[in-house]
Design a protein around this motif. Structure first.
Motif, mmCIF file in Angstrom:
data_model
loop_
_atom_site.group_PDB
_atom_site.id
_atom_site.type_symbol
_atom_site.label_atom_id
_atom_site.label_comp_id
_atom_site.label_asym_id
_atom_site.label_seq_id
_atom_site.Cartn_x
_atom_site.Cartn_y
_atom_site.Cartn_z
ATOM 1 N N GLY A 423 1.802 2.446 -8.374
ATOM 2 C CA GLY A 423 1.189 2.718 -7.087
ATOM 3 C C GLY A 423 2.244 2.704 -5.998
ATOM 4 O O GLY A 423 3.347 2.189 -6.195
ATOM 5 N N SER A 424 1.903 3.266 -4.854
ATOM 6 C CA SER A 424 2.869 3.306 -3.763
ATOM 7 C C SER A 424 2.156 3.454 -2.435
ATOM 8 O O SER A 424 1.004 3.889 -2.364
ATOM 9 N N VAL A 425 2.870 3.071 -1.393
ATOM 10 C CA VAL A 425 2.426 3.340 -0.026
ATOM 11 C C VAL A 425 3.552 4.086 0.668
ATOM 12 O O VAL A 425 4.698 3.609 0.701
ATOM 13 N N ALA A 426 3.222 5.272 1.188
ATOM 14 C CA ALA A 426 4.202 6.103 1.870
ATOM 15 C C ALA A 426 3.729 6.377 3.294
ATOM 16 O O ALA A 426 2.588 6.085 3.656
ATOM 17 N N PHE A 444 -0.162 5.478 7.020
ATOM 18 C CA PHE A 444 0.194 5.008 5.687
ATOM 19 C C PHE A 444 -0.733 5.676 4.680
ATOM 20 O O PHE A 444 -1.946 5.745 4.882
ATOM 21 N N LEU A 445 -0.119 6.162 3.594
ATOM 22 C CA LEU A 445 -0.865 6.847 2.534
ATOM 23 C C LEU A 445 -0.681 6.078 1.236
ATOM 24 O O LEU A 445 0.450 5.871 0.782
ATOM 25 N N GLY A 446 -1.779 5.635 0.632
ATOM 26 C CA GLY A 446 -1.722 4.890 -0.617
ATOM 27 C C GLY A 446 -2.008 5.777 -1.807
ATOM 28 O O GLY A 446 -2.955 6.570 -1.782
ATOM 29 N N VAL A 462 -4.111 -0.675 3.500
ATOM 30 C CA VAL A 462 -3.811 0.392 2.539
ATOM 31 C C VAL A 462 -3.164 -0.196 1.291
ATOM 32 O O VAL A 462 -3.527 0.149 0.160
ATOM 33 N N ALA A 463 -2.199 -1.112 1.489
ATOM 34 C CA ALA A 463 -1.562 -1.778 0.344
ATOM 35 C C ALA A 463 -2.595 -2.541 -0.467
ATOM 36 O O ALA A 463 -2.546 -2.550 -1.708
ATOM 37 N N GLY A 464 -3.549 -3.169 0.204
ATOM 38 C CA GLY A 464 -4.588 -3.914 -0.504
ATOM 39 C C GLY A 464 -5.438 -3.024 -1.381
ATOM 40 O O GLY A 464 -5.787 -3.399 -2.515
ATOM 41 N N GLU A 465 -5.792 -1.842 -0.884
ATOM 42 C CA GLU A 465 -6.598 -0.917 -1.690
ATOM 43 C C GLU A 465 -5.821 -0.425 -2.907
ATOM 44 O O GLU A 465 -6.378 -0.310 -4.004
ATOM 45 N N VAL A 466 -4.554 -0.126 -2.709
ATOM 46 C CA VAL A 466 -3.738 0.349 -3.836
ATOM 47 C C VAL A 466 -3.623 -0.737 -4.894
ATOM 48 O O VAL A 466 -3.806 -0.485 -6.099
ATOM 49 N N ALA A 492 1.743 -8.001 4.198
ATOM 50 C CA ALA A 492 0.941 -7.302 3.189
ATOM 51 C C ALA A 492 0.999 -8.027 1.852
ATOM 52 O O ALA A 492 -0.023 -8.161 1.156
ATOM 53 N N VAL A 493 2.190 -8.502 1.478
ATOM 54 C CA VAL A 493 2.336 -9.214 0.207
ATOM 55 C C VAL A 493 1.564 -10.530 0.243
ATOM 56 O O VAL A 493 0.883 -10.901 -0.731
#
Length: 522
Positions: A423-426, A444-446, A462-466, A492-493
């Motif tokens: 997974g990634s966030v860009a 931010f795009l997950g 977004v990071a949480g959803e990914v 986020a972490v």
């Protein structure tokens, strides 16, 4: 025949070519390093110095490359390289067309500037080879050969001068190696020669440095512990005064530049004292402090490792990711989705390994073809593991064992790579509708396995959803690679840890561009 400078674009292309050649040989040059101390970082320091020039030109095509090299210089070798750049640039000032004669003036200017910067010039080093190149270039200029031909001749002549360094400096003779800084200088010239001739780097014979005996690292630790460098600027910055005062704190001292702005390199046990001295006189930037005893110990451990049955090469973007992949046994090639390495760069890394059997990890769908071409071009037995992401490559490398043959490593690594969910966030580069998502530029795009699943203004949700999508019904470990300048990544972490208290979250500073966060679960 002449070679047009082509303005700023030409300068950027030349410096990129020099960087590519240095990067392809960085690890080998590090391993050669025994002078002035065997800390094993000459290749890395020269790469970082040239990277600083590339970055400056990418930000501003009219950037002052002399200042960029001086500010970005790392270590003894990087500072000397910055002076070579200064001398060459000053010799070429106002020159629009570069042929053999201006090239000779540039090399003579580079050599003279580097010698002038060193209080006690030592023969058998990068200085000796720089002077030999200038002398040969002046001989060639009399016949006015095509610039590309002259550069190839100079690389070959430089190799002879490089080989002679072993006999000119006792520490090199005892270790059985050539000078690392001089080898780096020839790589810079080789990259430029390939670019001028319009050939891949592999079209210009690699600089021959011979094998690296273990004696190369058993030369003893430095008298001082810390390699310290910084750039200081201000009205009260006097190079001569700083040289006198800093000389009391250590050795391997270089103070280069002019009144008002200098780069300092010194080996000392008290970096704090050096910084206190200069902060009283001006603004300090580009501070770099390394423990040379630790560097030497790590290098000994690396070189004493037995040559295995299978070597590994991985294409990696991000300084932290490079260190991570190398810690797992891979030789790395800089590159990824947005900076694809050439087939020649990958092939050079494969050929640099002592092993005849090699696994190759492209780590991007855009690099797989170049990796396959490099494998086909090599005389070695090369198996491409078609990893489409850094995360898959990392999973494959965890299954890698250099002690077992290729026919065992290959299937095990492919199976491990296929088991990784990535997974990634860009950051969205433009507004668009992607599947069912309306994404605005800058959001931010997950993504999970390259499929967009979330978008938003804030990184954390977004990071949480990914992560939730990746974890699904269960996972033991979530690996997180934090990107370059990823503001909000720490929060986020921590949010992920709070939301999944039974999950082990393993975080690494990856340094990759464009992707603030990369995730992997197996």
């Amino acid at each position: 025949m002449s070679q047009s400078g082509q303005g700023s674009e030409g300068a950027l292309s030349l410096v990129r070519a020099a960087l590519a050649a240095l990067e392809s040989s960085r690890a080998r040059i590090d391993d050669l390093n025994v002078y002035p101390v065997p800390d094993g970082d000459t290749g890395t320091n020269m790469v970082e110095t040239v990277r600083a020039v590339v970055a400056a030109l990418e930000r501003d095509p009219t950037a002052d490359i002399v200042r960029a090299a001086l500010m970005g210089a790392r270590g003894n070798s990087g500072v000397i390289l910055s002076q070579l750049v200064r001398g060459a640039a000053e010799a070429l000032e106002g020159v629009e067309e570069i042929d053999a004669a201006p090239a000779a003036r540039a090399l003579r200017g580079a050599s003279d500037a580097a010698y002038a910067a060193i209080r006690n010039p030592q023969e058998g080093t990068i200085l000796t080879v720089a002077r030999a190149l200038a002398e040969r270039a002046e001989e060639l200029a009399a016949d006015d050969p095509p610039l590309g031909d002259a550069l190839v001749d100079l690389v070959a002549h430089g190799e002879k001068a490089l080989a002679a360094t072993t006999e000119q400096l006792d520490v090199l003779k005892q270790a059985g190696v050539v000078d690392a800084g001089a080898a780096g200088l020839l790589e810079v010239l080789r990259g430029i020669a390939a670019h001028v001739r319009g050939e891949p780097l592999s079209g210009i014979a690699a600089v021959a440095t011979g094998s690296i005996p273990l004696e190369a690292v058993h030369q003893g630790f430095s008298r001082y512990r810390y390699c310290t460098s910084f750039f200081v600027e201000g009205e009260d910055v006097d190079p001569d005064e700083l040289e006198r005062e800093l000389g009391k704190l250590g050795d391997s001292l270089l103070v280069v530049g002019s009144r008002g702005a200098v780069k300092v390199h010194v080996h000392t046990d008290d970096p704090g004292a050096a910084l206190t001295l200069v902060t009283a006189r001006g603004e300090v930037e580009e501070i770099d402090i390394k423990n040379m005893n630790v560097q030497t110990a790590e290098r000994i451990e690396r070189l004493e490792r037995e040559v295995g049955q299978t070597g590994a090469v991985a294409v990696v973007v991000g300084e932290g990711n490079r260190r991570l992949f190398e810690s797992l046994g891979a030789t790395t090639v800089p590159g990824g989705e947005t900076m694809n390495p050439s087939t020649a760069d990958i092939l050079a890394a494969v050929e640099s390994l002592p092993e005849e059997d090699v696994v190759l990890l492209p780590n991007s769908k855009n690099v797989i073809l170049a990796a396959e071409q490099a494998a086909a071009a090599s005389a070695k037995n090369v198996r491409v593991i078609p990893t489409r992401s850094l995360q898959a490559g990392l999973g494959a490398l965890v299954a890698y064992d250099s002690r077992v043959p290729l026919d065992e490593n290959g299937p095990a690594m492919e199976e491990a790579a296929q088991a990784v969910r990535a997974g990634s966030v860009a950051r969205a580069s433009r507004s668009a509708r992607i599947g069912s998502l309306d994404v605005k530029e800058g959001q931010f795009l997950g993504l999970v396995d390259e499929t967009p699943i979330a978008a938003g203004e804030a990184l954390e949700p977004v990071a949480g959803e990914v992560a939730a999508k990746l974890i699904g019904d269960g996972a033991d470990v979530l690996t997180v690679l934090v990107g370059d300048g990823a503001n909000g990544a720490e929060a986020a972490v921590e949010s992920l840890r709070a939301a999944h208290p039974n999950l082990e979250v393993e975080v690494h500073e990856g340094g990759q561009p464009h992707y603030p966060l990369l995730f992997a679960v197996e």
